[in-house]
Scaffold this motif. Structure first.
Motif, short mmCIF file in Angstrom:
data_model
loop_
_atom_site.label_atom_id
_atom_site.label_comp_id
_atom_site.label_asym_id
_atom_site.label_seq_id
_atom_site.Cartn_x
_atom_site.Cartn_y
_atom_site.Cartn_z
N PRO A 98 0.92 -1.50 -0.10
CA PRO A 98 0.31 0.19 -0.23
C PRO A 98 1.19 1.29 -0.12
N ARG A 99 0.25 2.31 -0.83
CA ARG A 99 1.07 3.69 -0.65
C ARG A 99 0.25 4.88 -1.12
N ILE A 100 0.81 6.01 -0.47
CA ILE A 100 -0.11 7.02 -1.18
C ILE A 100 1.11 7.77 -2.37
N ARG A 101 -0.95 8.21 -3.20
CA ARG A 101 0.50 8.56 -4.39
C ARG A 101 -0.41 10.17 -4.55
N VAL A 102 0.67 11.27 -4.52
CA VAL A 102 0.32 12.51 -5.02
C VAL A 102 0.71 12.58 -6.62
N THR A 103 -0.57 13.57 -7.48
CA THR A 103 -0.41 13.41 -8.84
C THR A 103 -0.08 14.88 -8.95
N TYR A 104 0.24 15.04 -10.38
CA TYR A 104 0.31 16.56 -10.59
C TYR A 104 0.10 17.20 -12.04
N ASP A 105 -0.38 17.92 -12.40
CA ASP A 105 -0.70 17.92 -13.90
C ASP A 105 0.63 19.90 -13.96
N ARG A 106 1.45 19.90 -14.20
CA ARG A 106 2.15 20.54 -14.18
C ARG A 106 2.99 20.59 -15.96
N ASP A 107 2.50 22.03 -16.82
CA ASP A 107 2.63 21.71 -17.25
C ASP A 107 2.47 20.85 -19.11
N HIS A 108 1.29 20.59 -18.53
CA HIS A 108 0.58 19.69 -19.74
C HIS A 108 0.93 17.63 -19.42
N ARG A 109 1.99 17.43 -18.67
CA ARG A 109 2.42 16.20 -17.48
C ARG A 109 2.45 16.25 -17.02
N VAL A 110 1.74 14.63 -16.47
CA VAL A 110 1.54 14.45 -15.15
C VAL A 110 2.48 13.83 -14.55
N GLU A 111 2.75 14.21 -13.04
CA GLU A 111 4.12 14.23 -12.22
C GLU A 111 3.45 12.97 -11.52
N THR A 112 3.96 12.00 -10.93
CA THR A 112 3.47 11.41 -9.64
C THR A 112 4.33 11.04 -8.55
N TYR A 113 4.06 10.80 -7.66
CA TYR A 113 5.12 11.39 -6.89
C TYR A 113 4.05 10.34 -5.13
N THR A 114 5.03 9.18 -4.66
CA THR A 114 4.32 8.22 -3.62
C THR A 114 5.16 8.75 -2.60
N ASP A 115 5.12 7.81 -1.61
CA ASP A 115 5.18 8.29 -0.02
C ASP A 115 6.76 7.27 0.20
N LEU A 116 7.08 6.67 -0.57
CA LEU A 116 8.36 6.31 -1.26
C LEU A 116 9.32 7.55 -1.96
N GLU A 117 9.29 8.27 -2.14
CA GLU A 117 10.25 9.48 -2.08
C GLU A 117 9.59 10.34 -1.64
N LEU A 118 8.32 11.15 -1.09
CA LEU A 118 8.27 12.38 -0.79
C LEU A 118 8.33 12.14 0.51
N PRO A 119 10.04 13.07 1.26
CA PRO A 119 10.33 12.94 1.90
C PRO A 119 9.71 13.08 3.84
N HIS A 120 9.20 13.41 3.42
CA HIS A 120 7.88 13.91 4.98
C HIS A 120 6.73 12.51 4.98
N ARG A 121 7.07 11.02 4.28
CA ARG A 121 6.35 9.75 3.63
C ARG A 121 5.11 10.14 3.72
N ALA A 122 3.98 9.34 4.49
CA ALA A 122 3.06 9.50 4.65
C ALA A 122 2.33 11.52 5.82
N PHE A 123 3.13 12.22 6.03
CA PHE A 123 3.10 13.06 6.37
C PHE A 123 3.22 14.66 6.16
N ASP A 124 3.69 14.04 4.29
CA ASP A 124 4.76 15.04 3.60
C ASP A 124 3.71 16.59 3.41
#
Length: 276
Positions: A98-124
């Motif tokens: 299980p993981r938390i995923r954050v999605t950004y739409d920036r300059d017509h490009r979708v970027e995704t980051y999960t709690d495996l990459e974000l520095p504060h994990r679930a509480f980022d």
């Protein structure tokens, strides 16, 4: 010495099992014993050359001077990166974590980051600033339950973001009930120094650049400004402003260095930390 296998891990999860499991692996430079390596570098203050971290540890039962090659925080990040890469590659087992995923739409490009990459994990902050089905993440029932988890019952956070428990996390921005979860998996890489003298200065290495047209290029104010304006779309605003500002300070007939434009060479200097 016991071998860390599935049976030992299961015993460790049971009452009365080991309170800690450790494993040590001997490493050597990939290029051989004669090669140097570059440890983790730390800044003491702004514009400082940086420093390595030296400590005294027991090696084969004897105190030895060592340098920190990879810190516990960095090792945990490397573990997370390896897991994330395996998930991205379609690993059928790790892909079920299980993981938390954050999605950004920036300059017509979708970027995704999960709690495996974000520095504060679930509480980022990126997680807390997001939404789930149009509702603020902080009001989502599953997320609130995870934030309300306690050491007595951490199932909600384990079910949502097990990486936050395994690698550690801290719900630092919360007004109350801040969850602090120490990492359960950690590691570090140490290098035993060939030079055991604690008074030895940090190693330095030199850098140089040769310009075959001329090691020193001196230009008048108008030429410097004209060259900068011709490249204004390629230069950073800070660099452009610096070149123009310095050029305007030149007196009539005086010449100034064009090094900020990348013209000219750089003499050898011991300006960086070297290998150990």
């Amino acid at each position: 010495m016991s071998t860390i296998d599935l049976d030992l891990l299961l015993d460790a999860c049971a009452s009365g099992g080991p309170s800690a499991l450790s494993s040590a692996t001997d490493l050597r430079p990939a290029a051989g014993a004669q090669a140097g390596i570059a440890p983790a570098k730390y800044a003491l203050r702004q514009n400082d050359l940086g420093t390595y971290v030296y400590e005294t540890r027991f090696v084969d039962g004897q105190p030895a001077r060592v340098v920190i090659i990879d810190s516990p925080q960095s090792v945990r990040n490397r573990m997370e990166s390896a897991i994330a890469q395996e998930i991205e590659g379609g690993n059928p087992v790790l892909g079920r974590i299980p993981r938390i995923r954050v999605t950004y739409d920036r300059d017509h490009r979708v970027e995704t980051y999960t709690d495996l990459e974000l520095p504060h994990r679930a509480f980022d902050a990126h997680v807390r600033a997001g939404t789930v089905n149009g509702e603020p993440t902080t009001k989502n029932s599953d997320y609130r339950a995870a934030r309300d988890s306690t050491p007595a019952n951490a199932w909600s956070i384990f079910d949502l973001s097990p990486t936050s428990l395994v690698f550690g996390s801290w719900d630092a921005s919360r007004k109350a009930r801040q969850g602090r979860w120490p990492s359960t998996v950690t590691g570090e890489i140490l290098g035993v120094l060939a030079d055991q003298d604690p008074q030895s200065p940090p190693p330095r290495k030199g850098g140089a650049r040769v310009d075959p047209v001329g090691m020193s290029t001196q230009l008048d104010s108008a030429t410097l400004i004209a060259l900068a304006e011709a490249q204004v779309d390629e230069l950073s605003p800070k660099t452009f402003d610096k070149i123009v500002k310095e050029a305007k300070k030149l007196k009539a007939g005086a010449l100034g260095s064009a090094s900020a434009l990348g013209l000219g060479g750089i003499p050898p200097t011991l300006s960086q930390l070297g290998s150990v």
